[in-house]
Design an enzyme around this catalytic site. Structure first.
Site, PDB file in Angstrom:
ATOM      1  CG  ASP A  13      -2.017   1.065   1.237  1.00 53.68           C
ATOM      2  OD1 ASP A  13      -2.954   0.787   1.534  1.00 53.68           O
ATOM      3  OD2 ASP A  13      -1.622   2.092   1.001  1.00 53.68           O
ATOM      4  CD  GLU A 114      -5.299  -0.796  -0.523  1.00 53.30           C
ATOM      5  OE1 GLU A 114      -5.730  -2.139  -0.307  1.00 53.30           O
ATOM      6  OE2 GLU A 114      -5.765  -0.024  -0.053  1.00 53.30           O
TER       7      GLU A 114
HETATM    8  N1  DCP Z   1      -8.402   8.991  -1.006  1.00 45.85           N
HETATM    9  C1  DCP Z   1      -9.282   9.875  -1.535  1.00 45.85           C
HETATM   10  N2  DCP Z   1     -10.229  10.002  -0.503  1.00 45.85           N
HETATM   11  C2  DCP Z   1     -10.249   9.360   0.665  1.00 45.85           C
HETATM   12  C3  DCP Z   1      -9.325   8.280   1.020  1.00 45.85           C
HETATM   13  C4  DCP Z   1      -8.253   8.145  -0.109  1.00 45.85           C
HETATM   14  O1  DCP Z   1      -9.413  10.696  -2.425  1.00 45.85           O
HETATM   15  N3  DCP Z   1     -11.052   9.499   1.505  1.00 45.85           N
HETATM   16  C5  DCP Z   1      -7.271   8.716  -2.198  1.00 45.85           C
HETATM   17  C6  DCP Z   1      -6.097   9.812  -1.972  1.00 45.85           C
HETATM   18  C7  DCP Z   1      -5.058   8.676  -1.374  1.00 45.85           C
HETATM   19  C8  DCP Z   1      -5.563   7.285  -2.230  1.00 45.85           C
HETATM   20  O2  DCP Z   1      -6.799   7.442  -2.192  1.00 45.85           O
HETATM   21  O3  DCP Z   1      -3.691   9.117  -1.460  1.00 45.85           O
HETATM   22  C9  DCP Z   1      -5.130   6.102  -1.296  1.00 45.85           C
HETATM   23  O4  DCP Z   1      -5.855   5.733  -0.048  1.00 45.85           O
HETATM   24  P1  DCP Z   1      -5.298   5.395   1.229  1.00 45.85           P
HETATM   25  O5  DCP Z   1      -6.454   5.208   2.057  1.00 45.85           O
HETATM   26  O6  DCP Z   1      -4.201   4.329   0.846  1.00 45.85           O
HETATM   27  O7  DCP Z   1      -4.602   6.472   1.955  1.00 45.85           O
HETATM   28  P2  DCP Z   1      -2.919   7.174   1.603  1.00 45.85           P
HETATM   29  O8  DCP Z   1      -2.389   6.592   0.493  1.00 45.85           O
HETATM   30  O9  DCP Z   1      -3.192   8.532   1.138  1.00 45.85           O
HETATM   31  O10 DCP Z   1      -2.226   7.144   3.181  1.00 45.85           O
HETATM   32  P3  DCP Z   1      -1.805   5.993   3.771  1.00 45.85           P
HETATM   33  O11 DCP Z   1      -0.031   6.363   3.915  1.00 45.85           O
HETATM   34  O12 DCP Z   1      -2.178   5.773   5.022  1.00 45.85           O
HETATM   35  O13 DCP Z   1      -1.850   4.844   3.063  1.00 45.85           O
HETATM   36 CA    CA Z   2      -1.907   4.164   0.779  1.00 48.95          CA
HETATM   37 CA    CA Z   3      -4.820   2.158   0.137  1.00 49.66          CA
END
Ligand code: DCP
Ligand code: CA
Ligand code: CA
Length: 369
Positions: A13, A114
């Protein structure tokens, strides 16, 4: 000895993905709080946070939060707010996924940031080797693309997924089969797939807060409360049991045949005679298409016209009609034991395909090691 049913599965991820992509094309952002937002356009401030880098998260900024609130949390700080650029993130994602794919025996992307990797053979069913592989992957991805990710390694998808979340960012969490129960035990139950707000409230009323509580709960009671399918699923999940194969997207098709019995019956041999016809037919198609399969299912349409199904996932893909017959027998045997109605029509279905050439390679590479 290598036990064929043992698997090693990774979930990778990408860390703060959209924001990390922004840092990639503009490294001067790295030390600053970066918030990537979906601007709704109604007013300059309206919209929600897509994600934020870990610097911004220290100030309490979270995905899904209204942008005005994120702005308030970052008041007086030199923060950077950027609009979502999906096309660019997809380009970065494509490059990364191609690299990850190269590390897997079987690869399954499950979102823009992912993917599951079945690495069982690559690492000779060794968690120590899996750890080395994950470390190597981190170095490689950092060098080739310049980003970090978190990885969970476990005996199945469920454990790998939860492990990937345990240490972020740039995490590497390994949960060996023998440590699964202890690992899952303290984790809040809503982290299991399928346990949303409503379900977790229900569970809380039953005194279930952690996965450990759920694992120790009476399965019969769970079935009463949540129904058979969900109840059994929750119980298995809490105990770290998950047979879902890592599956290349697009491979999820199936081949099936259905037929009507000459008369309604509960006689296993009579039913299997019909099943044999269906199986021969299926095997002909399988051999034409040079497929091997990992999943076998049966369907029974009962005398009251209700439809029931049972299925089984094999440890290794097969092309063998005898194997298919054996599993179909086993599934009908079990089915007849749990139901007392007569069967009117039956179906056989296989899925989880691999092209045969690849399947052969998979098997032989096992034996060489
Ligand atoms: N995303 C979004 N709105 C949300 C959640 C996620 O647009 N409510 C998008 C932005 C993130 C991507 O999906 O970058 C991937 O989601 P993740 O849940 O894997 O979160 P991140 O990669 O941003 O952070 P982490 O380091 O916790 O994985
Ligand atoms: Ca992520
Ligand atoms: Ca993710």
């Amino acid at each position: 000895m290598i036990r064929l049913q043992d698997r090693i599965v990774m979930l990778v991820d990408l860390d703060y993905f959209f924001a990390q992509c922004e840092e990639l094309r503009n490294p001067t952002l790295k030390e600053k709080p970066v918030v990537v937002g979906m601007y709704s356009g109604r007013t300059e401030e309206s919209g929600a946070v897509s994600t934020a880098n870990y610097v911004a998260r220290k100030y309490g900024v979270k995905s899904g939060m209204p942008l005005f609130l994120a702005k308030r949390k970052l008041e007086g700080v030199e923060a950077v707010f950027l609009p979502v650029d999906h096309e660019y993130y997809e380009q970065v994602s494509d490059r990364l996924m191609q690299i990850f794919r190269g590390y897997a025996d079987v690869f399954e992307q499950v979102g823009i940031d992912e993917a599951y990797l079945d690495v069982t053979e690559k690492v000779h069913v060794s968690f120590d080797e899996a750890k080395e592989l994950a470390e190597q992957m981190k170095v490689d991805v950092k060098k080739q693309v310049g980003v970090t990710f978190s990885v969970g390694v476990g005996p199945n998808k469920l454990v790998a997924k939860i492990a990937s979340d345990a240490q972020k960012p740039d995490g590497l969490t390994i949960v060996r089969a023998e440590d699964v129960k202890a690992f899952l035990q303290p984790i809040p139950v809503d982290r299991l797939l399928g346990v949303g707000k409503k379900t977790s409230k229900r569970m809380s009323e039953l005194g279930i807060e952690t996965i450990g509580n759920l694992a120790g709960f009476d399965v019969q009671k769970l079935v009463e409360v949540f129904g058979r399918t969900l109840g059994v699923y929750f119980f298995n999940a809490a105990n770290g049991v998950d047979d879902e194969p890592v599956q290349e997207a697009g491979d999820a098709e199936s081949i099936s045949r259905i037929g009507t019995l000459k008369e309604n019956s509960r006689d296993l041999e009579f039913i299997l005679t019909k099943a044999d016809e269906l199986i021969s037919d299926i095997c002909e198609e399988v051999s034409q298409k040079q497929l091997s399969f990992r999943q076998v299912g049966i369907v029974a349409i009962l005398s009251d016209l209700t439809v029931r199904s049972r299925s089984k996932t094999l440890e290794q893909p097969t092309t063998n009609p005898e194997m298919l017959r054996m599993i179909v027998r086993e599934l009908f045997e079990k089915f007849l034991a749990d139901s007392d109605l007569e069967i009117r029509r039956i179906g056989v279905k296989i899925s989880g395909f691999l092209k045969e050439e690849k399947a052969q390679k998979r098997l032989t590479s096992f034996f060489e090691n």
